[in-house]
Design a protein around this motif. Structure first.
Motif, short mmCIF file in Angstrom:
data_model
loop_
_atom_site.label_atom_id
_atom_site.label_comp_id
_atom_site.label_asym_id
_atom_site.label_seq_id
_atom_site.Cartn_x
_atom_site.Cartn_y
_atom_site.Cartn_z
N HIS A 1 0.83 -1.21 0.00
CA HIS A 1 0.00 0.00 0.00
C HIS A 1 0.87 1.25 0.00
N ASP A 2 1.94 1.24 0.77
CA ASP A 2 2.86 2.38 0.76
C ASP A 2 3.47 2.57 -0.62
N LEU A 3 3.89 1.48 -1.26
CA LEU A 3 4.45 1.58 -2.61
C LEU A 3 3.42 2.10 -3.59
N ALA A 4 2.18 1.66 -3.45
CA ALA A 4 1.11 2.13 -4.33
C ALA A 4 0.93 3.64 -4.20
N ASN A 5 0.94 4.13 -2.98
CA ASN A 5 0.74 5.57 -2.77
C ASN A 5 1.93 6.38 -3.27
N ARG A 6 3.15 5.86 -3.09
CA ARG A 6 4.32 6.56 -3.62
C ARG A 6 4.26 6.64 -5.15
N THR A 7 3.85 5.55 -5.77
CA THR A 7 3.77 5.52 -7.23
C THR A 7 2.63 6.41 -7.72
N LYS A 8 1.53 6.43 -6.99
CA LYS A 8 0.42 7.31 -7.33
C LYS A 8 0.88 8.77 -7.28
N ALA A 9 1.66 9.13 -6.27
CA ALA A 9 2.16 10.50 -6.16
C ALA A 9 3.06 10.84 -7.35
N GLN A 10 3.85 9.88 -7.81
CA GLN A 10 4.68 10.11 -9.00
C GLN A 10 3.81 10.31 -10.23
N ALA A 11 2.73 9.54 -10.33
CA ALA A 11 1.84 9.67 -11.49
C ALA A 11 1.14 11.02 -11.49
N GLU A 12 0.87 11.57 -10.31
CA GLU A 12 0.16 12.85 -10.21
C GLU A 12 1.09 14.05 -10.36
N ASP A 13 2.38 13.82 -10.32
CA ASP A 13 3.35 14.91 -10.45
C ASP A 13 3.33 15.44 -11.88
N PRO A 14 3.00 16.72 -12.10
CA PRO A 14 2.95 17.27 -13.46
C PRO A 14 4.25 17.11 -14.23
N ASP A 15 5.37 17.09 -13.53
CA ASP A 15 6.66 16.96 -14.21
C ASP A 15 6.85 15.57 -14.82
N ASN A 16 6.03 14.61 -14.39
CA ASN A 16 6.14 13.26 -14.93
C ASN A 16 5.09 12.95 -15.99
N SER A 17 4.32 13.96 -16.38
CA SER A 17 3.22 13.75 -17.33
C SER A 17 3.54 14.30 -18.71
N TYR A 18 4.80 14.23 -19.09
CA TYR A 18 5.20 14.85 -20.34
C TYR A 18 4.86 14.01 -21.56
N ASP A 19 4.56 12.72 -21.40
CA ASP A 19 4.08 11.93 -22.54
C ASP A 19 3.15 10.84 -22.05
N SER A 20 2.34 10.34 -22.97
CA SER A 20 1.29 9.39 -22.61
C SER A 20 1.85 8.05 -22.15
N VAL A 21 3.03 7.65 -22.66
CA VAL A 21 3.61 6.38 -22.26
C VAL A 21 3.98 6.43 -20.78
N ASN A 22 4.58 7.52 -20.36
CA ASN A 22 4.95 7.67 -18.96
C ASN A 22 3.72 7.65 -18.06
N VAL A 23 2.68 8.36 -18.48
CA VAL A 23 1.44 8.40 -17.71
C VAL A 23 0.85 6.99 -17.60
N GLN A 24 0.79 6.31 -18.72
CA GLN A 24 0.21 4.97 -18.76
C GLN A 24 0.94 4.02 -17.83
N ASP A 25 2.25 3.93 -17.97
CA ASP A 25 3.02 2.97 -17.19
C ASP A 25 2.97 3.26 -15.69
N THR A 26 3.03 4.54 -15.33
CA THR A 26 3.05 4.88 -13.91
C THR A 26 1.71 4.58 -13.25
N TRP A 27 0.62 4.92 -13.91
CA TRP A 27 -0.70 4.63 -13.35
C TRP A 27 -0.96 3.13 -13.32
N PHE A 28 -0.56 2.42 -14.37
CA PHE A 28 -0.76 0.96 -14.36
C PHE A 28 0.04 0.31 -13.22
N SER A 29 1.24 0.80 -12.96
CA SER A 29 2.03 0.26 -11.86
C SER A 29 1.38 0.55 -10.51
N ALA A 30 0.89 1.77 -10.34
CA ALA A 30 0.20 2.11 -9.10
C ALA A 30 -1.00 1.19 -8.89
#
Length: 444
Positions: free
Chosen positions: A82-111
């Protein structure tokens, strides 16, 4: 089903779990590095790790979780993921990590994957609010990944035509065949895994080969069980036939009606076989784990005294003995997981009622009605359905091909060996249905 099986097994410490503690094999004999001294935790850490090859996890974070989980402590497993899920979710929500759809897709799927893992060991208490909360988190995260896909996945709800339930499904259109009929894979999991897991294991490789894909969940499976409070049903055609109806009604311009394949994973090997016997529009079936009689898994693992008690109809005493053992705190993780998951998915608080329900799940009653080609997967270290794939093959005769996975791919559902699994499956489909290239073509 997570891709792990649960094993009700002997209610003693010597019970084996899933496939990684298979038969009489000791840990030293295993051909794979163990991620925990607790065999249940080893398997349930290998599951998310295996999704990394298809954008569903990152290897380092999962190994970090494995390092910090305390063997035998189910709450530790839950909290770490659960802690890992929340850390990954925070990375997915970070605007600096949303520069392309592949990054968004992989990060949210991992969360989403990590939130699913956090639910593994919490079904013993049906009133635990984390069941609903964690599951809502995993769906929300996965849906954000779906939107970011090149061709976004489409979550759909399909009403059952026979029964008061709704099938949860996700449709994925083949990228290179979006304007033409393409072969289509229908993927169903088994006892405890989510359809979101199926995307990484089966749909990603299917889409890469030019196939459409649709995953689904019916009664007893996670989203339907949580939201609709319905347990498993044996007549699984009531789930698959509405999915096929949906494809022919809503996706007929994308689906080749002569290339419609049903896949069942783990306990889904029974479910898919049952559906294949009563759904004539299917072209082939893939049973990743052949299931002959589901009750054998339970009854063969129980102590003889408990089996005798159950067979004599002493259900009150049987339930008392089993539930007392669960409450004792002296049973291993794998036993608790198996019992808790079994009661949950069959929607009963009574172990004897669960066993009576399970006795309905046997393919011998209908296997002669399966007329299509069938792939039956077996595994060298299989303990959950050990010996059952061979029985399925023998009953089907020339209609079936039995393939035995060995070595590090020789565990239940080939967890951790996803490339070999899909290489074999799509090789068989190519040979059986005809064709070459990225996807099979119809035989002329």
């Amino acid at each position: 089903m997570r891709f792990s099986p649960f094993t009700y097994g002997p209610l003693v410490a010597t019970m084996t779990y899933g496939c990684l503690a298979a038969g009489d094999n000791s840990t030293e004999e295993e051909p794979m590095l163990q991620l925990s001294t607790d065999p249940a935790f080893h398997f349930d850490t290998l599951v998310p790790l295996g999704l990394a090859i298809a954008g569903g996890a990152d290897i380092g974070p999962v190994l970090g979780v494995a390092k910090d989980i305390e063997a035998g402590n189910m709450e530790s497993f839950t909290q770490q993921f659960h802690d890992l899920a929340n850390r990954t979710k925070a990375q997915a929500e970070d605007p600096d990590n949303s520069y392309d759809s592949v990054n968004v897709q992989d990060t949210w799927f991992s969360a989403s994957n990590y939130f699913r893992r956090a639910t593994n060991y919490i079904f013993g208490n049906w009133s635990d609010p984390r069941i609903v909360d964690f599951w809502a988190e995993q769906i929300a995260a996965f849906d954000k990944g779906l939107v970011a896909m090149t061709i976004p996945g489409e979550r759909v709800r399909i009403p059952a035509t026979k029964g008061n339930f709704t099938i949860e499904a996700i449709w994925y259109a083949a990228p290179e065949n979006k304007h033409a009929n393409a072969p289509t894979l229908i993927v169903g999991n088994g006892f405890d895994a989510a359809q979101e897991d199926s995307y990484h294991v089966y749909c990603v490789p299917a889409l890469a080969r030019g196939w459409n894909c649709i995953t689904y969940e019916g009664p007893g499976q996670p989203t339907v069980r949580i939201n609709q409070k319905i347990g498993f049903i044996p007549d699984w055609e009531r789930v698959v036939t509405p999915v096929v109806d949906y494809l022919f009604r809503e996706k007929s311009h994308l689906v080749d009606p002569d290339m419609l394949v049903l896949l069942g994973n783990s306990f889904g090997g029974y479910l898919a076989a049952r559906a294949a016997a009563f759904e004539p529009r299917l072209s082939a079936a893939l049973l990743v784990g052949g299931v002959w009689d589901f009750s054998l898994v339970f009854l063969s693992g129980l102590p003889k005294s408990l089996v005798a008690m159950f067979d004599a109809g002493n259900y009150t005493d049987f339930d008392h003995e089993v539930l007392s053992l669960r409450a004792s705190g002296d049973v291993p993780t794998n036993v608790l997981l198996g019992l808790n998951q079994g009661l949950w998915t069959f929607n009963t608080q009574s172990p004897s009622d669960m066993l009576m329900q399970v006795k309905q799940y046997r393919v011998e009653d209908f296997i002669d009605q399966i007329k299509i080609p069938v792939f039956v997967g077996d595994a060298e270290f299989e303990s959950f359905f050990k010996g059952q794939p061979q029985l399925v093959k023998e009953a089907l005769g020339d209609r079936a091909t039995l393939h035995k996975f060995t070595g590090v791919a020789g565990y239940h559902c080939q967890v951790g060996a996803g490339q070999e699994l899909v290489r074999v499956l799509f090789g068989w489909l190519n040979k059986t249905l005809g064709g070459s290239g990225s996807g099979p073509q119809k035989k002329r």
